[in-house]
Scaffold this motif. Structure first.
Motif, PDB file in Angstrom:
ATOM      1  N   LEU A 167      13.701  -1.192   1.494  1.00 22.78           N
ATOM      2  CA  LEU A 167      12.753  -0.999   0.395  1.00 22.78           C
ATOM      3  C   LEU A 167      11.768  -2.124   0.159  1.00 22.78           C
ATOM      4  O   LEU A 167      10.780  -1.927  -0.534  1.00 22.78           O
ATOM      5  CB  LEU A 167      13.518  -0.757  -0.911  1.00 22.78           C
ATOM      6  N   ARG A 168      11.994  -3.274   0.678  1.00 24.64           N
ATOM      7  CA  ARG A 168      11.153  -4.410   0.314  1.00 24.64           C
ATOM      8  C   ARG A 168       9.669  -4.172   0.591  1.00 24.64           C
ATOM      9  O   ARG A 168       8.816  -4.558  -0.176  1.00 24.64           O
ATOM     10  CB  ARG A 168      11.612  -5.667   1.031  1.00 24.64           C
ATOM     11  N   ASN A 169       9.343  -3.530   1.677  1.00 26.81           N
ATOM     12  CA  ASN A 169       7.944  -3.292   2.024  1.00 26.81           C
ATOM     13  C   ASN A 169       7.516  -1.846   1.792  1.00 26.81           C
ATOM     14  O   ASN A 169       6.469  -1.436   2.269  1.00 26.81           O
ATOM     15  CB  ASN A 169       7.693  -3.694   3.481  1.00 26.81           C
ATOM     16  N   HIS A 170       8.328  -1.102   1.084  1.00 29.89           N
ATOM     17  CA  HIS A 170       8.017   0.298   0.789  1.00 29.89           C
ATOM     18  C   HIS A 170       6.886   0.356  -0.231  1.00 29.89           C
ATOM     19  O   HIS A 170       6.946  -0.270  -1.280  1.00 29.89           O
ATOM     20  CB  HIS A 170       9.268   0.981   0.236  1.00 29.89           C
ATOM     21  N   SER A 171       5.867   1.089   0.055  1.00 27.46           N
ATOM     22  CA  SER A 171       4.700   1.188  -0.818  1.00 27.46           C
ATOM     23  C   SER A 171       5.059   1.801  -2.174  1.00 27.46           C
ATOM     24  O   SER A 171       5.783   2.782  -2.237  1.00 27.46           O
ATOM     25  CB  SER A 171       3.636   2.052  -0.133  1.00 27.46           C
ATOM     26  N   GLY A 172       4.558   1.187  -3.232  1.00 28.49           N
ATOM     27  CA  GLY A 172       4.745   1.716  -4.578  1.00 28.49           C
ATOM     28  C   GLY A 172       6.030   1.325  -5.261  1.00 28.49           C
ATOM     29  O   GLY A 172       6.302   1.763  -6.368  1.00 28.49           O
ATOM     30  N   ILE A 173       6.833   0.491  -4.623  1.00 28.28           N
ATOM     31  CA  ILE A 173       8.103   0.066  -5.203  1.00 28.28           C
ATOM     32  C   ILE A 173       8.068  -1.437  -5.420  1.00 28.28           C
ATOM     33  O   ILE A 173       7.689  -2.199  -4.535  1.00 28.28           O
ATOM     34  CB  ILE A 173       9.292   0.390  -4.269  1.00 28.28           C
ATOM     35  N   ALA A 174       8.471  -1.856  -6.610  1.00 30.78           N
ATOM     36  CA  ALA A 174       8.660  -3.281  -6.866  1.00 30.78           C
ATOM     37  C   ALA A 174      10.122  -3.573  -6.538  1.00 30.78           C
ATOM     38  O   ALA A 174      11.021  -2.999  -7.148  1.00 30.78           O
ATOM     39  CB  ALA A 174       8.351  -3.613  -8.310  1.00 30.78           C
ATOM     40  N   TYR A 175      10.350  -4.410  -5.557  1.00 32.83           N
ATOM     41  CA  TYR A 175      11.710  -4.728  -5.115  1.00 32.83           C
ATOM     42  C   TYR A 175      11.992  -6.202  -5.368  1.00 32.83           C
ATOM     43  O   TYR A 175      11.217  -7.064  -4.964  1.00 32.83           O
ATOM     44  CB  TYR A 175      11.874  -4.415  -3.631  1.00 32.83           C
ATOM     45  N   VAL A 176      13.107  -6.467  -6.032  1.00 29.39           N
ATOM     46  CA  VAL A 176      13.533  -7.837  -6.305  1.00 29.39           C
ATOM     47  C   VAL A 176      14.941  -8.016  -5.775  1.00 29.39           C
ATOM     48  O   VAL A 176      15.862  -7.333  -6.210  1.00 29.39           O
ATOM     49  CB  VAL A 176      13.527  -8.143  -7.818  1.00 29.39           C
ATOM     50  N   ALA A 177      15.091  -8.918  -4.809  1.00 31.42           N
ATOM     51  CA  ALA A 177      16.416  -9.308  -4.350  1.00 31.42           C
ATOM     52  C   ALA A 177      16.721 -10.618  -5.061  1.00 31.42           C
ATOM     53  O   ALA A 177      15.929 -11.563  -4.984  1.00 31.42           O
ATOM     54  CB  ALA A 177      16.447  -9.488  -2.847  1.00 31.42           C
ATOM     55  N   VAL A 178      17.819 -10.678  -5.763  1.00 30.49           N
ATOM     56  CA  VAL A 178      18.157 -11.870  -6.531  1.00 30.49           C
ATOM     57  C   VAL A 178      18.143 -13.077  -5.603  1.00 30.49           C
ATOM     58  O   VAL A 178      18.733 -13.061  -4.533  1.00 30.49           O
ATOM     59  CB  VAL A 178      19.530 -11.702  -7.220  1.00 30.49           C
TER      60      VAL A 178
END
Length: 67
Positions: A49-60
């Motif tokens: 998901l990190r580079n999936h368009s339209g998603i804000a992804y936060v890995a702690v």
């Protein structure tokens, strides 16, 4: 079920290392979210998901990467 829980949601926070959460169809689930923001405490979904368009992804422990 996860699909019903995330439909229309703005965010999901994953804090458990349980494989039943890791193995969900996340690419499909986030498409049903209103403003998909995923906070991932275990980095389970980083590759998917990190580079999936339209998603804000936060890995702690990693910098915020809104898309």
């Amino acid at each position: 079920n996860p699909g019903e829980a995330l439909a229309g949601a703005d965010a999901a926070v994953l804090t458990t290392p349980w494989p039943e959460f890791r193995n969900l169809p996340w690419s499909e689930l986030v498409m049903a979210m209103a403003n998909p923001t995923i906070v991932d405490a275990n980095w389970f979904l980083a590759a998917a998901l990190r580079n999936h368009s339209g998603i804000a992804y936060v890995a702690v422990g990693l910098p915020w990467a809104p898309t």
